[in-house]
Write an enzyme that holds these catalytic residues in place. Structure first.
Site, PDB file in Angstrom:
ATOM      1  N   TYR A   1       0.840  -1.199   0.000  1.00 12.67           N
ATOM      2  CA  TYR A   1       0.000   0.000   0.000  1.00 12.67           C
ATOM      3  C   TYR A   1       0.874   1.247   0.000  1.00 12.67           C
ATOM      4  O   TYR A   1       0.685   2.177   0.767  1.00 12.67           O
ATOM      5  CB  TYR A   1      -0.948  -0.012   1.204  1.00 12.67           C
ATOM      6  CG  TYR A   1      -2.184   0.835   1.015  1.00 12.67           C
ATOM      7  CD1 TYR A   1      -3.172   0.460   0.123  1.00 12.67           C
ATOM      8  CD2 TYR A   1      -2.358   2.020   1.728  1.00 12.67           C
ATOM      9  CE1 TYR A   1      -4.308   1.232  -0.057  1.00 12.67           C
ATOM     10  CE2 TYR A   1      -3.485   2.807   1.568  1.00 12.67           C
ATOM     11  CZ  TYR A   1      -4.456   2.404   0.668  1.00 12.67           C
ATOM     12  OH  TYR A   1      -5.589   3.171   0.488  1.00 12.67           O
TER      13      TYR A   1
ATOM     14  N   ILE B   1       2.738   4.170  -2.761  1.00  9.36           N
ATOM     15  CA  ILE B   1       2.132   5.177  -3.636  1.00  9.36           C
ATOM     16  C   ILE B   1       1.346   4.523  -4.768  1.00  9.36           C
ATOM     17  O   ILE B   1       0.206   4.893  -5.057  1.00  9.36           O
ATOM     18  CB  ILE B   1       3.219   6.119  -4.183  1.00  9.36           C
ATOM     19  CG1 ILE B   1       3.868   6.887  -3.035  1.00  9.36           C
ATOM     20  CG2 ILE B   1       2.618   7.101  -5.186  1.00  9.36           C
ATOM     21  CD1 ILE B   1       5.067   7.706  -3.425  1.00  9.36           C
TER      22      ILE B   1
ATOM     23  N   HIS C   1       5.411  -4.589 -12.990  1.00 12.40           N
ATOM     24  CA  HIS C   1       6.706  -4.557 -13.670  1.00 12.40           C
ATOM     25  C   HIS C   1       7.124  -6.009 -13.871  1.00 12.40           C
ATOM     26  O   HIS C   1       6.870  -6.861 -13.015  1.00 12.40           O
ATOM     27  CB  HIS C   1       7.719  -3.798 -12.817  1.00 12.40           C
ATOM     28  CG  HIS C   1       9.075  -3.621 -13.436  1.00 12.40           C
ATOM     29  ND1 HIS C   1       9.285  -3.495 -14.800  1.00 12.40           N
ATOM     30  CD2 HIS C   1      10.311  -3.532 -12.872  1.00 12.40           C
ATOM     31  CE1 HIS C   1      10.578  -3.345 -15.038  1.00 12.40           C
ATOM     32  NE2 HIS C   1      11.224  -3.375 -13.889  1.00 12.40           N
TER      33      HIS C   1
ATOM     34  N   GLU D   1      15.655   3.760 -18.409  1.00  4.88           N
ATOM     35  CA  GLU D   1      16.106   4.371 -17.158  1.00  4.88           C
ATOM     36  C   GLU D   1      17.604   4.628 -17.177  1.00  4.88           C
ATOM     37  O   GLU D   1      18.075   5.696 -16.760  1.00  4.88           O
ATOM     38  CB  GLU D   1      15.777   3.457 -15.982  1.00  4.88           C
ATOM     39  CG  GLU D   1      14.312   3.386 -15.612  1.00  4.88           C
ATOM     40  CD  GLU D   1      14.014   2.328 -14.579  1.00  4.88           C
ATOM     41  OE1 GLU D   1      12.887   2.318 -14.065  1.00  4.88           O
ATOM     42  OE2 GLU D   1      14.904   1.494 -14.278  1.00  4.88           O
TER      43      GLU D   1
ATOM     44  N   GLU E   1      20.788  27.292 -16.390  1.00  8.79           N
ATOM     45  CA  GLU E   1      20.904  26.969 -17.814  1.00  8.79           C
ATOM     46  C   GLU E   1      20.813  25.478 -18.102  1.00  8.79           C
ATOM     47  O   GLU E   1      20.224  25.084 -19.109  1.00  8.79           O
ATOM     48  CB  GLU E   1      22.225  27.531 -18.370  1.00  8.79           C
ATOM     49  CG  GLU E   1      22.297  29.042 -18.394  1.00  8.79           C
ATOM     50  CD  GLU E   1      21.175  29.674 -19.201  1.00  8.79           C
ATOM     51  OE1 GLU E   1      20.714  29.056 -20.190  1.00  8.79           O
ATOM     52  OE2 GLU E   1      20.738  30.780 -18.836  1.00  8.79           O
TER      53      GLU E   1
ATOM     54  N   GLU F   1      16.111  24.945 -16.658  1.00  9.59           N
ATOM     55  CA  GLU F   1      15.443  25.089 -17.953  1.00  9.59           C
ATOM     56  C   GLU F   1      15.208  23.750 -18.647  1.00  9.59           C
ATOM     57  O   GLU F   1      14.456  23.684 -19.624  1.00  9.59           O
ATOM     58  CB  GLU F   1      16.240  26.036 -18.854  1.00  9.59           C
ATOM     59  CG  GLU F   1      16.242  27.462 -18.331  1.00  9.59           C
ATOM     60  CD  GLU F   1      16.792  28.468 -19.338  1.00  9.59           C
ATOM     61  OE1 GLU F   1      16.733  28.187 -20.550  1.00  9.59           O
ATOM     62  OE2 GLU F   1      17.269  29.526 -18.894  1.00  9.59           O
TER      63      GLU F   1
END
Length: 328
Positions: free
Chosen positions: A25, A27, A108, A195, A227, A231
C-alpha cells in the site's frame, strides 16, 4: 504496429464478484486500490501488520490482512510491493496461499522475466504497468482521465488472462487513455534500458557534465544551474506536449540551429554505441544479476553512489536556487 486497447475493449464484468488483494500500500498500491474500489470492485489489502501501510489502508477504509491471509482470500492478487522485496514475500507468503485459477498481476516484469519468481502452472500471470507514478494514476482517475499503461500475459491458465488484465487496466482508469499490449520481456528490458541510458542515468549525467563544464570555464554556478537544470524542465515539457519537432518549433531560431548542429557532436555515434552496450547488458541478464547480488549484500555500492550524488556541487547550488523559485 502496437495493439492499443481502449475503454470499449475491456469489461469490469471479469472482476465483478471477485476479491482483489492488493499486496502493498505504497504510492502505486494505494492509487490502484482506490481506483479499483471506486470502479465498484471488491478490494482488500495485504500488508505487514502494524506497519505504516497497514495503518494507511485502514484509514482509507479498506479491510487489511497479513499478506498470506489476503492472498488466500483473493481471486486476483496484485503484487505492488517493491521489486526487490517481491521474491522473498512470494516464497514465504504468496505462493503457499495462492488459489488454483487465481490471477496474479505485476506492475513490472522484472521478477518474472529474470526468473526470480516462478509462478505455479495453475494461475494466470499478467502485467498491468501504468506509465506514470501512483500520484498521477490517482489524480488522472479522479479527473475522469487515465494514465496509459502496458499490458501483458505471461501465463494463461484460464484462457482469459488478457481479459482479466484489461479489466484491471480499466479498473484503474488506464483504458481511458489507452493500453498497449506488450510482453514481460519487452516491458522489463525497455524500462531498464530507458532508465539507464536516458531517463535517470543519461539525463542526470548530461546535466551534471554540462554544469561542470560551465563552472570550470568560470561561469557562476547559480547561472550554470539555471541553464542546464532548471530550464531542462521547460524543454522536456515542450517535448512531452509536442514531440521533438514540436519542441524545436517552440524555441528560438538560435536555439534550433545550435541544438541541431552541436547536439549530434556531443551525443554522437560513440555515445550511441555505449548505449547499445548498456542495453545488451540488460537483455543478457547481466545487469539484473549484478543488481540482485548488490541488493543481497545490503546495497553498499548503491549507498556509496548515492552519497557521491548528494555531495555533487550542483546539489548545494540547486538547494539555494530552489528556495528562490519555490520559497524556503
Amino acid at each position: 504496429m502496437a495493439k492499443i486497447y481502449r475503454d470499449g475493449d475491456a469489461s469490469l464484468d471479469w472482476l465483478k464478484g471477485k476479491t482483489i488483494a492488493v499486496i502493498g500500500y505504497g504510492i502505486q498500491g494505494r492509487a490502484q486500490a482506490l481506483n479499483l474500489r471506486d470502479s465498484g470492485l471488491d478490494v482488500i489489502i495485504g500488508a505487514r501488520r502494524g506497519g505504516n501501510s497497514w495503518e494507511a489502508a485502514r484509514r482509507d477504509g479498506f479491510q487489511v490482512y497479513e499478506v498470506g491471509e489476503a492472498v488466500a482470500k483473493a481471486d486476483v492478487v496484485m503484487m505492488l510491493i517493491p521489486d526487490m522485496e517481491q521474491p522473498h514475500v512470494w516464497r514465504e507468503q504468496v505462493a503457499p496461499n495462492l488459489r488454483k485459477g487465481a490471477v496474479v498481476d505485476f506492475a513490472h516484469g522484472f521478477n518474472i522475466h529474470y526468473k526470480l519468481i516462478t509462478p505455479p502452472p495453475y494461475v494466470d500471470v499478467v502485467m498491468v504497468a501504468p506509465k506514470g507514478p501512483g500520484k498521477a494514476v490517482r489524480e488522472e482517475f479522479l479527473a475522469g482521465r487515465g494514465v496509459p499503461a502496458l499490458v501483458a500475459v505471461y501465463q494463461d491458465y484460464s484462457g482469459a488472462a488478457l481479459k482479466y488484465a484489461l479489466a484491471i487496466a480499466k479498473g484503474i482508469g488506464a483504458t481511458r487513455a489507452g493500453v498497449i499490449e506488450t510482453t514481460f520481456a519487452e516491458e522489463t528490458e525497455t524500462d531498464l534500458i530507458g532508465e539507464q541510458v536516458v531517463l535517470v542515468g543519461g539525463l542526470m549525467e548530461l546535466i551534471k557534465k554540462g554544469f561542470e563544464v560551465l563552472v570550470e570555464m568560470g561561469y557562476q554556478p547559480e547561472v550554470a544551474y539555471f541553464e542546464v537544470l532548471n530550464e531542462a524542465k521547460l524543454i522536456m515539457d515542450l517535448i512531452w506536449q509536442r514531440g521533438i519537432y514540436g519542441m524545436l518549433n517552440g524555441v528560438s531560431d538560435t536555439a534550433k540551429y545550435g541544438g541541431l548542429t552541436v547536439g549530434p557532436r556531443v551525443i554522437d555515434d560513440e555515445v550511441k554505441e555505449k548505449m547499445r552496450r548498456a542495453a545488451a547488458r540488460v537483455k543478457s541478464g547481466e545487469f539484473a544479476k549484478e543488481w540482485v547480488e548488490e541488493y543481497q549484500r545490503g546495497a553498499p555500492r548503491l549507498r556509496e553512489l548515492m552519497e557521491k550524488a548528494k555531495n555533487h556541487p550542483i546539489e548545494a547550488v540547486g538547494a539555494e536556487m530552489r528556495k528562490l523559485l519555490f520559497g524556503p
